[in-house]
Each structure stands twice: as C-alpha cells, then as structure tokens.
Design a protein around this motif. Sequence first.
Motif, mmCIF file in Angstrom:
data_model
loop_
_atom_site.group_PDB
_atom_site.id
_atom_site.type_symbol
_atom_site.label_atom_id
_atom_site.label_comp_id
_atom_site.label_asym_id
_atom_site.label_seq_id
_atom_site.Cartn_x
_atom_site.Cartn_y
_atom_site.Cartn_z
ATOM 1 N N TYR A 9 2.770 -8.749 -11.005
ATOM 2 C CA TYR A 9 3.014 -7.624 -10.112
ATOM 3 C C TYR A 9 3.250 -8.042 -8.667
ATOM 4 O O TYR A 9 3.343 -7.205 -7.801
ATOM 5 N N ASP A 10 3.348 -9.359 -8.445
ATOM 6 C CA ASP A 10 3.512 -9.831 -7.067
ATOM 7 C C ASP A 10 2.431 -9.221 -6.181
ATOM 8 O O ASP A 10 2.705 -8.756 -5.065
ATOM 9 N N GLU A 11 1.206 -9.200 -6.681
ATOM 10 C CA GLU A 11 0.107 -8.582 -5.955
ATOM 11 C C GLU A 11 -0.125 -9.266 -4.623
ATOM 12 O O GLU A 11 -0.117 -10.494 -4.529
ATOM 13 N N GLN A 12 -0.342 -8.481 -3.604
ATOM 14 C CA GLN A 12 -0.574 -9.025 -2.266
ATOM 15 C C GLN A 12 -2.072 -9.073 -1.966
ATOM 16 O O GLN A 12 -2.813 -8.134 -2.256
ATOM 17 N N LEU A 43 5.293 -2.974 7.532
ATOM 18 C CA LEU A 43 5.675 -4.374 7.439
ATOM 19 C C LEU A 43 6.420 -4.814 8.687
ATOM 20 O O LEU A 43 7.407 -4.193 9.099
ATOM 21 N N TYR A 67 8.296 -10.807 6.877
ATOM 22 C CA TYR A 67 7.853 -11.445 5.659
ATOM 23 C C TYR A 67 8.633 -12.728 5.432
ATOM 24 O O TYR A 67 9.748 -12.900 5.946
ATOM 25 N N PHE A 77 -4.828 -9.638 1.084
ATOM 26 C CA PHE A 77 -4.863 -9.439 2.516
ATOM 27 C C PHE A 77 -5.970 -10.253 3.183
ATOM 28 O O PHE A 77 -7.046 -10.464 2.616
ATOM 29 N N PHE A 104 9.436 -15.664 2.258
ATOM 30 C CA PHE A 104 9.307 -16.041 0.854
ATOM 31 C C PHE A 104 9.068 -17.536 0.674
ATOM 32 O O PHE A 104 8.612 -17.962 -0.381
ATOM 33 N N TYR A 151 3.173 -12.330 4.571
ATOM 34 C CA TYR A 151 3.595 -11.088 5.210
ATOM 35 C C TYR A 151 2.733 -10.814 6.433
ATOM 36 O O TYR A 151 1.563 -11.200 6.487
#
Lengths: 112, 114
Positions: free
Chosen positions: B100-103, B45, B48, B105, B50, B33
Amino acid sequence: KNQVEQSPQSLIILEGKNCTLQCNYTVSPFSNLRWYKQDTGRGPVSLTIMTFSENTKSNGRYTATLDADTKQSSLHITASQLSDSASYICVVTPDSWGKLQFGAGTQVVVTP
Amino acid sequence: DADVTQTPRNRITKTGKRIMLECSQTKGHDRMYWYRQDPGLGLRLIYYSFDVKDINKGEISDGYSVSRQAQAKFSLSLESAIPNQTALYFCATSDYLSSYDEQFFGPGTRLTVL
C-alpha cells in the motif's frame, strides 16, 4: 475544496463507551483509504488500510468500514480507553501511487 | 515512529530568517515526503522524493526548497521565513515495494515564525 471531509470535528466520550467517526470523500478513482491516529505532539500512525474492494478492517478495538459506492467510511472505537484520546485522520489515496488526500481529523477526548 | 527522526522538534524564528528542518530515517525506504499541518486543515504535501536524484513539488511548494542528501536524509528549507509558515511540519517515508506504499511519519517539528 477538501476532497475528504470528516465529522464530527471533535467529540468527548466516557471511558468504556463506543464511538463512531465518519469520513466522506469525493476522490475518484481511489486506490485505498486509511485511518491514522495522531497523538498530541506526535506524528500520525496508521490504524487500518482498506482497498476499494474491502468493506471492513479491524485493528484491535478499532474497526473501519468502507462503502465505495457512497464514498463513505467510518471508524468505530469499541470500549474506549483514555489512551484513545487523539486525533483520527481519514486519508484517501487517489491512485496506485497517489498524493494522499488528508481529512482535517476528528479530535476524540476520552474522559474517566 | 522512532525510525524517522526530525530535528529540531521546536523552533522559533523571525521573519526573513533562513531555516532548515532535517529528517533522517533508518527504515531503508526510498521515498520521503515533507508535509505541513495547520489547525483545522488536513496535512498538505510540500515536496516529495522517490530517490536521491528525484525531487518533486507538492501542492504547496512556494516558499520552500528541499535537498535529498542521501537515501536516508531529506531536508526542508525556508529561504526567507514568513509568519504564515508557522505550522507543524512532518517528514514521512515509504517503501514503493510495499503493498500500500504506507507512509511512516516522524514526530514533527513545530515552527513558529514571528
């Protein structure tokens, strides 16, 4: 209009004291709510993640609470340390995969 | 997070110049992202991706373009920079297999357009 509102915008606390940060959101339905800590000049780092069915989650001296009925969350910092000085960001995920909705953050300054 | 790196960390440029910000990750995540952060506003955003063949616009994609050169690399370009693109830019990654599809950074790139 931002769907995630945080308060206060900033606060100053004495080292050793506790504080509570607030997050109100209108995102619905939502999958989970996260709190991130962002040190100056750094990227955000996850502190806690809660699903809609969880009421509280702790990570050391950080405790997050969630009331999905009132769409409110709080982050409580216990016995603050100088290293807690940072921006704390509330983030809501709208659905199972969602484009995260970020609050503007609360800037916390811990003074000796 | 050292697993997500961004270059450059700081950049000053002039209006009309083309700028590329680069992001690399060693986490093995498929999702990447690009966000921008402005004072008093939440992160927003821009684009992004996938996977390598998947590119999607975010909420503020106008004036930006991206390239996913490999699973580990995701670049953001400003074709003709303008002053209101002055901001802090963050790259993030996530693993769709995580609960949780944690991002995660990167450290950010501070861009100033004069």
